[in-house]
Design an enzyme around this catalytic site. Sequence first.
Site, PDB file in Angstrom:
ATOM      1  N   HIS A 103       3.526 -25.874 -42.506  1.00  0.00           N
ATOM      2  CA  HIS A 103       2.300 -25.228 -42.054  1.00  0.00           C
ATOM      3  C   HIS A 103       2.057 -25.566 -40.594  1.00  0.00           C
ATOM      4  O   HIS A 103       2.171 -26.714 -40.186  1.00  0.00           O
ATOM      5  CB  HIS A 103       1.118 -25.721 -42.898  1.00  0.00           C
ATOM      6  CG  HIS A 103      -0.158 -25.017 -42.567  1.00  0.00           C
ATOM      7  ND1 HIS A 103      -0.523 -23.817 -43.152  1.00  0.00           N
ATOM      8  CD2 HIS A 103      -1.139 -25.315 -41.685  1.00  0.00           C
ATOM      9  CE1 HIS A 103      -1.675 -23.424 -42.654  1.00  0.00           C
ATOM     10  NE2 HIS A 103      -2.074 -24.318 -41.753  1.00  0.00           N
TER      11      HIS A 103
ATOM     12  N   ASP B 157     -12.762 -23.783 -49.469  1.00  0.00           N
ATOM     13  CA  ASP B 157     -12.382 -23.681 -48.056  1.00  0.00           C
ATOM     14  C   ASP B 157     -12.793 -22.339 -47.482  1.00  0.00           C
ATOM     15  O   ASP B 157     -13.252 -22.255 -46.344  1.00  0.00           O
ATOM     16  CB  ASP B 157     -10.880 -23.908 -47.867  1.00  0.00           C
ATOM     17  CG  ASP B 157     -10.498 -23.754 -46.403  1.00  0.00           C
ATOM     18  OD1 ASP B 157     -11.037 -24.526 -45.586  1.00  0.00           O
ATOM     19  OD2 ASP B 157      -9.734 -22.843 -46.063  1.00  0.00           O
TER      20      ASP B 157
ATOM     21  N   ARG C  15     -18.377 -22.654 -41.065  1.00  0.00           N
ATOM     22  CA  ARG C  15     -18.017 -23.415 -39.853  1.00  0.00           C
ATOM     23  C   ARG C  15     -17.866 -22.484 -38.661  1.00  0.00           C
ATOM     24  O   ARG C  15     -18.244 -22.819 -37.534  1.00  0.00           O
ATOM     25  CB  ARG C  15     -16.698 -24.164 -40.087  1.00  0.00           C
ATOM     26  CG  ARG C  15     -16.848 -25.365 -41.007  1.00  0.00           C
ATOM     27  CD  ARG C  15     -15.490 -25.869 -41.463  1.00  0.00           C
ATOM     28  NE  ARG C  15     -14.640 -26.247 -40.368  1.00  0.00           N
ATOM     29  CZ  ARG C  15     -13.300 -26.180 -40.380  1.00  0.00           C
ATOM     30  NH1 ARG C  15     -12.674 -25.745 -41.447  1.00  0.00           N
ATOM     31  NH2 ARG C  15     -12.609 -26.549 -39.333  1.00  0.00           N
TER      32      ARG C  15
ATOM     33  N   SER D 212      -9.479 -28.641 -44.534  1.00  0.00           N
ATOM     34  CA  SER D 212      -9.290 -27.203 -44.718  1.00  0.00           C
ATOM     35  C   SER D 212      -7.810 -26.882 -44.939  1.00  0.00           C
ATOM     36  O   SER D 212      -7.428 -26.212 -45.900  1.00  0.00           O
ATOM     37  CB  SER D 212      -9.840 -26.483 -43.477  1.00  0.00           C
ATOM     38  OG  SER D 212      -9.422 -25.160 -43.425  1.00  0.00           O
TER      39      SER D 212
ATOM     40  N   LYS E  69      -5.589 -26.248 -48.913  1.00  0.00           N
ATOM     41  CA  LYS E  69      -4.797 -25.048 -49.228  1.00  0.00           C
ATOM     42  C   LYS E  69      -3.335 -25.416 -49.489  1.00  0.00           C
ATOM     43  O   LYS E  69      -2.700 -24.872 -50.388  1.00  0.00           O
ATOM     44  CB  LYS E  69      -4.875 -24.048 -48.067  1.00  0.00           C
ATOM     45  CG  LYS E  69      -6.230 -23.348 -48.011  1.00  0.00           C
ATOM     46  CD  LYS E  69      -6.338 -22.417 -46.816  1.00  0.00           C
ATOM     47  CE  LYS E  69      -6.446 -23.174 -45.526  1.00  0.00           C
ATOM     48  NZ  LYS E  69      -7.204 -22.579 -44.464  1.00  0.00           N
TER      49      LYS E  69
HETATM   50  N1  URA Z   1      -6.576 -23.548 -39.904  1.00  0.00           N
HETATM   51  C1  URA Z   1      -7.234 -23.700 -41.086  1.00  0.00           C
HETATM   52  O1  URA Z   1      -6.758 -23.255 -42.127  1.00  0.00           O
HETATM   53  N2  URA Z   1      -8.396 -24.369 -41.096  1.00  0.00           N
HETATM   54  C2  URA Z   1      -8.947 -24.895 -39.983  1.00  0.00           C
HETATM   55  O2  URA Z   1      -9.982 -25.500 -40.064  1.00  0.00           O
HETATM   56  C3  URA Z   1      -8.264 -24.717 -38.742  1.00  0.00           C
HETATM   57  C4  URA Z   1      -7.070 -24.038 -38.746  1.00  0.00           C
END
Ligand code: URA
Length: 440
Positions: free
Chosen positions: A85, A164, A171, A186, A190
């Site tokens: 990621h 999230d 946010r 966050s 995931k």
């Molecule tokens: N990517 C994400 O999935 N979440 C964040 O807070 C910042 C970048």
Amino acid sequence: MGKERFVDIIHKKRLGQPLTGSEIRQMIADYVAGEIPDYQMSAMLMAICFQGMNDEELTTLTLAMRDSGDVVDLSPIEGIKVDKHSTGGVGDKTTLIVGPVVAACGVPVAKMSGRGLGFTGGTLDKLESIPGFRVGLTGEEFFRAVKDNGISVIGQTGNLAPADKLLYALRDVTSTVDSIPLIAASIMSKKLAAGSDKIVLDVTTGSGAFIKDIEGSKELARRMTAIGKGAGKETVAVLTSMEEPLGEAVGNNLEVIEAVKVLQGGGPEDVKEVCLALAGMMLSLGYGDGQSLSYEEGRQMAEKALVSGQAYEKFKAMVQTQGGDVNFIENPDKFAKAAFSDTLTAWEDGYITSMNTEGIGVAAGLLGAGRETKESEIDFSAGIQMKKKIGDAVKKGDVLAVCHAGTEEKLQQGLTYLRDCILFSSKKLEPLKLVVDIVR
Ligand code: URA
């Protein structure tokens, strides 16, 4: 005793006191159930921005966010599944190359990717610029594709980390995005929900990253690897430079074309170097029993898969299986071209000393490569080809970049914005280090 009032929990965090596991779990459960209003959760997010969270709180928060929805079970796929990621970048087409390289070496890639966010691009949008390519496979099709080809890249299936989704939207409008613990929770919620055994994080740093300073990026890497460890999944972060766009291409089909060049053994050196570092790390974690290769050996194995063309064949197999037209990969000239193109040329002699890479991402968006609203359609052929790198000498009139857009108006908007993103001076700088650090 009745349930603790949420206002008291906000107060505790505002004073900088750590929250207990049950307070954090209750907060996520109640927020997802609609029992905490957005104004109270906004106050909590702001308190976290100022007071932070310790590693224990952060792991609890991340796991509660993971468990707010489905957790994918990848166990029917044999072998160690290693996810990758990126924390976001400009011109970041690494998944298109790293995935096929790793799969060509026999480590399965069952990956869920995202769409563009803010000034950054997204792998799903890039893949969808290949005519016919489907990112919305059913669970069954996804498993079959990974079994048959060793690789599939799709959009999130089911209900992954809904906490999230809700928190991110909040946010975004409460100036609480660039908080290290909130970004870490966050992303990791995931990744942990996506079901892989191990995780390689590409933590970008520099003017085109969410966290721009190196110390902050190292801290983000440290927090995310600690969460991975706390969740029992080996996690390694590779810190890579985003002081300038990766490669030349910024924009969806332009980036696919560049990724294909790399897979065919050419393409820009910086893209290749970052991809080999990430693929090497994934192979060192996932090859064989997950202990048999060092990072350096993984990198060498990755290079062989790239040079031999095996990774290119894997990419074509993935495109074919997911409904994409392989003719476009074999003949990239077939990709749609933007109706309007123009160059940005140097207005003085000198050396390129820095770039506002976030601004270059914004310029690509103005040209049509990103979304203005959630509903907007991306123009797949819009974007920028950067022709110079930091440290390059330029003469007045040299081409710095070529911009592509669907309308003359967008072209002019993008060009004007881009002009302010490239800085010159009379002093030559050393080329940038691309792989800045590794955090385990
Ligand atoms: N990517 C994400 O999935 N979440 C964040 O807070 C910042 C970048």
